[in-house]
Design a protein around this motif. Structure first.
Motif, short mmCIF file in Angstrom:
data_model
loop_
_atom_site.label_atom_id
_atom_site.label_comp_id
_atom_site.label_asym_id
_atom_site.label_seq_id
_atom_site.Cartn_x
_atom_site.Cartn_y
_atom_site.Cartn_z
N GLU A 26 -2.93 62.42 -67.67
CA GLU A 26 -2.43 61.81 -68.90
C GLU A 26 -2.15 62.89 -69.94
O GLU A 26 -2.96 63.81 -70.12
CB GLU A 26 -3.44 60.81 -69.46
N PRO A 54 0.46 63.58 -73.85
CA PRO A 54 1.40 62.98 -74.80
C PRO A 54 2.82 62.93 -74.23
O PRO A 54 3.21 63.80 -73.45
CB PRO A 54 1.32 63.91 -76.01
N VAL A 55 3.56 61.91 -74.63
CA VAL A 55 4.93 61.76 -74.14
C VAL A 55 5.78 62.90 -74.69
O VAL A 55 5.89 63.06 -75.91
CB VAL A 55 5.51 60.40 -74.57
N ARG A 88 12.10 61.43 -73.57
CA ARG A 88 12.57 60.30 -72.78
C ARG A 88 12.78 60.75 -71.35
O ARG A 88 13.57 61.67 -71.09
CB ARG A 88 13.89 59.78 -73.36
N ALA A 102 3.35 54.24 -75.01
CA ALA A 102 3.89 54.44 -76.35
C ALA A 102 3.63 55.86 -76.85
O ALA A 102 4.50 56.47 -77.47
CB ALA A 102 3.26 53.43 -77.30
N ARG A 103 2.43 56.36 -76.57
CA ARG A 103 2.09 57.69 -77.08
C ARG A 103 1.69 58.68 -75.99
O ARG A 103 1.59 59.87 -76.23
CB ARG A 103 0.95 57.58 -78.08
N SER A 104 1.40 58.18 -74.81
CA SER A 104 1.01 59.06 -73.72
C SER A 104 1.72 58.64 -72.45
O SER A 104 2.32 57.56 -72.36
CB SER A 104 -0.51 59.03 -73.51
#
Length: 561
Positions: free
Chosen positions: A528, A530-531, A534, A546-548
């Motif tokens: 896991e 952070p994103v 896209r 949403a956040r990860s």
């Protein structure tokens, strides 16, 4: 399992030139190869290697040929590559798969005729594909006219390396050099009347005597050979054993056994000598004279050197355009090792104003799917390679996810090292098994007959036809990657801006380029983090939040940012 994000990057380690890194805690490396570097087509080209006898057979003899390649060129155009590299198709006794050339200006009847080569070049150009051919300058075949003259007349031996043997009767080789294929690098000839004579050098098979590049006729002949193929329309040359044409003065002993294992790791008196660079400079001048803007003719060095800095000498501005990055090919599937090789490779080539070249497989090594231990890792490694700035080489069949064939019958193997010892492993036939194109059983559309090496019975799902249109197939992954590489400016091009390493969890690599980011998870479990943007392409399904995001095990993902 969740892995906390950790910053493992020096905050001030910025290597960008002519650009500003605006990401805190990042490490940037300039990918441009220097502000004044030429912007030739080859700088970010994806080049597809065709092993001629195993690509496609047009006449039913079970051996691939030039006409078969021409008929299958649409596959390469659809794949999205920029150029095709052809292994030797010249006249040859085939003692080493055509790398023992008896006539550099003739096509071997196994593969067709000279008009077939010209037709292939024209057809490729019509599809927007450039053509690179092999040239083999370190040695000839023992059936080459020059070597036949040398055997018949000792006074004609100075175009090769003939030496008297050691010992009172000359019965021992001139030095301790070993063939790359195993055994001594010397063979003794028999002179007139059956008298034992001198020894000749062959760093490979005995049927491949090494040329003496100090003889002016050798340089003149190869300049003529290059002009011959340039006039036929080829776009460049892959130079076989580009590091081997010059030997150390005095032919000193190595003083070690199993010398093939030392190639590329330490200096050797028969490889990577300074004198080879003069040859490459003369060839670069010849290639430049035959080039025009946008239509550069290029040279690609197959060179083994002890480190990235030595390899970079082969791509200085007045030498070869590219050199294969074998350190990347040999790198293990470990994040720290991968990053080190990328950093050192890019730093070395940048220092001489050249882009870096990346490669995972070729006709001399175990296919990377098998080396890495899984198709999952092979797909991830391919996306990583295609995301890096510079040029990339694909080996035929890797776009299908082909594994190494490890059970080739002993009596069918043709690798000349197979029955020799203390050299290469002799198992190179496993990566040379003919391609599967269609159908449910061998030869899978390879040709109207059989195939020179047997194809596995379980390859029906790996054919081009079976994978086409399947969004989960390796073929469609490669097609998608190459299409994106053309439209996303941060992909591939060494001139689009710096490569910046960003903080990432242990076992994960994260780098960005303008408008683009790439993550590589080398761990056997999901991670896991952070994103980063896209997702636009991944080697395995990503679970974004949403956040990860959960990066799949052994995966690579491309992100638009």
């Amino acid at each position: 399992m969740t892995q906390e994000l950790t910053d493992r990057t020096p905050a001030s380690d910025c290597h960008a030139t002519g650009s500003t890194c605006r990401t805190a805690g990042s490490a940037c490396r300039d990918a441009s190869g220097g502000a004044a570097a030429s912007r030739g087509w080859w700088r970010d080209a994806v080049i597809y290697q065709v092993y001629v006898r195993s690509f496609a057979d047009s006449d039913g003899d079970g051996i691939g040929d030039l006409r078969g390649i021409r008929e299958r060129l649409p596959h390469l155009a659809r794949l999205g590559v920029d150029a095709v590299w052809l292994t030797p198709f010249y006249a040859s006794p085939q003692a080493d798969g055509g790398y023992d050339v008896s006539d550099y200006r003739a096509v071997d009847p196994l593969f067709g005729e000279l008009p077939d080569a010209a037709d292939l070049v024209r057809a490729a150009h019509a599809l927007g594909l450039r053509v690179i051919v092999d040239v083999v300058p370190n040695h000839t075949s023992d059936e080459h006219a020059w070597f036949r003259e040398a055997l018949a007349d000792p006074a004609r031996r100075d175009r090769y390396h003939f030496r008297p043997g050691r010992g009172p009767d000359g019965a021992e080789p001139p030095n301790d050099w070993e063939s790359v294929f195993g055994g001594p690098a010397w063979t003794r000839v028999t002179d007139a009347g059956g008298t034992p004579g001198d020894w000749y050098l062959h760093l490979f098979a005995p049927q491949q005597p090494d040329l003496n590049w100090e003889h002016p006729q050798v340089a003149e002949e190869f300049a003529s050979v290059l002009r011959f193929w340039l006039d036929l329309g080829v776009d460049g040359f892959r130079v076989d054993v580009a590091h081997g044409m010059v030997k150390a003065a005095g032919f000193p002993d190595v003083g070690a056994a199993e010398q093939a294992t030392l190639i590329g790791s330490q200096p050797l008196p028969f490889f990577d000598q300074e004198g080879v660079h003069a040859i490459h400079r003369s060839w670069r001048a010849l290639l430049d004279r035959h080039s025009t803007p946008g239509a550069e003719r290029i040279g690609v060095a197959e060179a083994w050197a002890p480190d990235s800095e030595r390899l970079a000498l082969y791509v200085r501005p007045d030498e070869m355009h590219q050199a294969f990055n074998f350190r990347f090919l040999k790198c293990p599937w470990e994040a720290p090792a991968i990053r080190t090789v990328i950093d050192e490779s890019m730093a070395a080539t940048h220092a001489v104003g050249a882009p870096t070249t990346w490669v995972l497989s070729n006709h001399d090594v175990v296919r990377h799917r098998t080396r890495y231990g899984s198709l999952r890792r092979a797909r991830a490694a391919a996306l990583l390679m295609l995301a890096l700035p510079g040029s990339a080489y694909l080996y035929q069949g890797e776009e299908l996810g082909l594994p190494e064939v490890t059970d080739v019958p002993s009596h069918l193997r043709q690798d000349p090292a197979y029955r020799r010892t203390a050299g290469q492993d002799g198992l190179r036939d496993g990566c040379r098994v003919p391609l599967p194109w269609s159908g449910t059983e061998p030869p899978y559309g390879f040709g109207p007959g059989g195939s020179w090496l047997p194809q596995p019975a379980d390859w029906a799902g790996l054919t081009v036809a079976a994978q086409t249109g399947d969004p989960h197939s390796t073929l469609e992954l490669y097609r998608a990657a190459l299409e994106l590489r053309r439209v996303l400016p941060g992909l591939g091009s060494p001139d689009a801006g710096p490569l910046c390493w960003l903080p990432s969890p242990e076992g994960v690599l994260l780098f960005s380029r303008p408008g683009f980011a790439c993550t590589v998870n080398t761990r056997p479990e999901r991670v896991e983090m952070p994103v980063p943007g896209r997702p636009v392409l991944s080697s395995a399904p990503v679970e974004p939040g949403a956040r990860s995001v959960l990066l799949p095990a052994d995966s690579c993902t491309w992100w638009a940012v």
